[in-house]
Scaffold this active site. Sequence first.
Site, PDB file in Angstrom:
ATOM      1  N   CYS A   1       8.201  -4.409   0.224  1.00 18.24           N
ATOM      2  CA  CYS A   1       8.469  -4.558   1.668  1.00 18.24           C
ATOM      3  C   CYS A   1       7.257  -5.120   2.416  1.00 18.24           C
ATOM      4  CB  CYS A   1       8.948  -3.227   2.248  1.00 18.24           C
ATOM      5  SG  CYS A   1       9.791  -3.407   3.847  1.00 18.24           S
TER       6      CYS A   1
ATOM      7  N   LYS B   1       2.991   0.756  -3.511  1.00 16.85           N
ATOM      8  CA  LYS B   1       2.898  -0.087  -2.323  1.00 16.85           C
ATOM      9  C   LYS B   1       1.464  -0.078  -1.790  1.00 16.85           C
ATOM     10  CE  LYS B   1       5.389  -0.730   2.095  1.00 16.85           C
ATOM     11  NZ  LYS B   1       6.517  -0.192   2.903  1.00 16.85           N
TER      12      LYS B   1
ATOM     13  N   GLU C   1      14.095  -0.312  -1.193  1.00 14.92           N
ATOM     14  CA  GLU C   1      12.907   0.536  -1.020  1.00 14.92           C
ATOM     15  C   GLU C   1      13.270   2.017  -0.861  1.00 14.92           C
ATOM     16  OE1 GLU C   1       8.785   0.556   1.618  1.00 14.92           O
ATOM     17  OE2 GLU C   1      10.524  -0.545   2.358  1.00 14.92           O
TER      18      GLU C   1
END
Length: 574
Positions: A153, A117, A48
């Site tokens: 994540c 994200k 990430e």
Amino acid sequence: MSHVTDRLRIALAQLNPTVGAIAQNLALAKEALADAAGQGADILLFSELFLTGYFPDDLLFKPRFIADAMAAAEDFARATAGTSVTAIMPTIWREGGKLFNAVVVCEAGAITARRYKRELPNDDIFYEKRYFERADLQEPVTIKGVSIGIPICEDIWHPEVCAHLVDHGARILLCPNGSPYWRNKQATRYKLVTDRVAEDNVPLLYLNQVGGQDELVYDGASFAIEPGGRLVVQAKSFEPEILMSNWARTEDGWRCTDPHVTPLSSVDEAPWRACVLGLRDYVKKNGFKSVLLGLSGGIDSAIVAAMAVDAIGAENVHCLMLPYRYTSEESLADARDCAQRLGVRYDVVSIGDPVEAALNELQPVFGNRPQDLTEENIQSRMRGVYLMAVSNKLGSLLLTTGNKSEMAVGYATIYGDMNGGFNPIKDMLKMRVYELADWRNKHRPADCLGPDGLVITQNIIDKAPSAELRPNQTDQDSLPPYPILDEILVGLVELELSVAEVVQRGEGRFDRALVKRIERLLNIAEYKRRQSAPGVKISRKAFGLGRRYPITNGYRDENLIAEPIGRLDSKGLE
């Protein structure tokens, strides 16, 4: 449309980027690309925010930083030309005036897709909502004719994100992460990924970065789980590597054809390796070559010295013993023996004359007032002055050595033994220090540079801890026994329990008056902790980054509601 394949070779780049070092991270990424191409990888996944490092914090408010990161992503994409690798590069991306935590898909010299994200963590140690926009649910990307979902994540903590990707065709999930270490964290990750795989019936590859970043340590330990809950790929703990795995399309979906699972660091070993890696990277990434610390003959400075040697080698560690009239012969002998066992440079520099001079000069101001903590703290602060002087003159990073139990209750002297630039054991309770010292005497991880065998003698471990700032002083003159103190602190700090709940949890081992006393010390020491050196975070609730309390704080647990509330199933105290 890309050629459809029934086989994929996927590379997970478990590497050690540096926050803000965009050019350096880009170079590291290009090296990994060349390596993966040489090993015949079809897909290469990075962790990430790899190009910026995780986490950039307020660097994300700098327009130039954002522009540089986006330019680096374009540069990396061009490097994929002439290779058969499709690289998934996590970075930041600005679109329509909004900043996203993103991945860019790079192949054949260009960025062919971007994904953002959705779920932004806003607790514990990360506050992504301060910087990023929350994206809509994202679609899969097609790589080599295979539909790939890329949850980022936090996204995998929310079942609807992975379900959406699979509902829209994803047959493999690739998840880049910036997941810091704390005790037994891997069990949490396994459970999380196993749940998503069971729900969605597709394999999930979980990539985590490795390395130290200020107070955080990322332990790597990347892995893959396929349907049925089978762990098929496991990378190393605390070490960088490019992990290759082969996958084939079967009647039951994609499956790993060459399972390989590397044993992880044990729960006992992991804290040592986390502290060593955190220290090593703090030294290296901040441009130091050596460290310095005061070696007192006690357990805390001994374990920090051992960690420093394991991190950067004995030739780069310098220890000073700074005795005064209350320093015992036993402490002098123990410090000398510890230094010899570790092979470090060791100097003895007395603080006697300057302490006496300071007391003499201050006598007209102090008048006839009796001696108290003031005189004790002058000793500690004189040691701090000497250590800082040597640090400045020789260019070594000064390490401070206070443990979490001491820092919790303020049993430390600000501008004295708290002086320093980094503290490897800042988040380690006193009893854990003892446990870890015993563990290190019996084990030496392969990436540690110190000697095998006994590095911290039993006498150092067994003797009563003392700051030696007055005759016959021990820590227990001011504090409850450390096993009791640590249990109370676990309740107050790490579990955020009320005083009544801590008393109940103690099952008669301590009373409310003692817990209230510790609560008071915890509260009034906040101003010291705010000025303390950064240190490695190894628990869920570390002072500093993981626990943010106001210094001016009028709240006290005064038993204003019915209890319990249902959650239970100098050292010198300045």
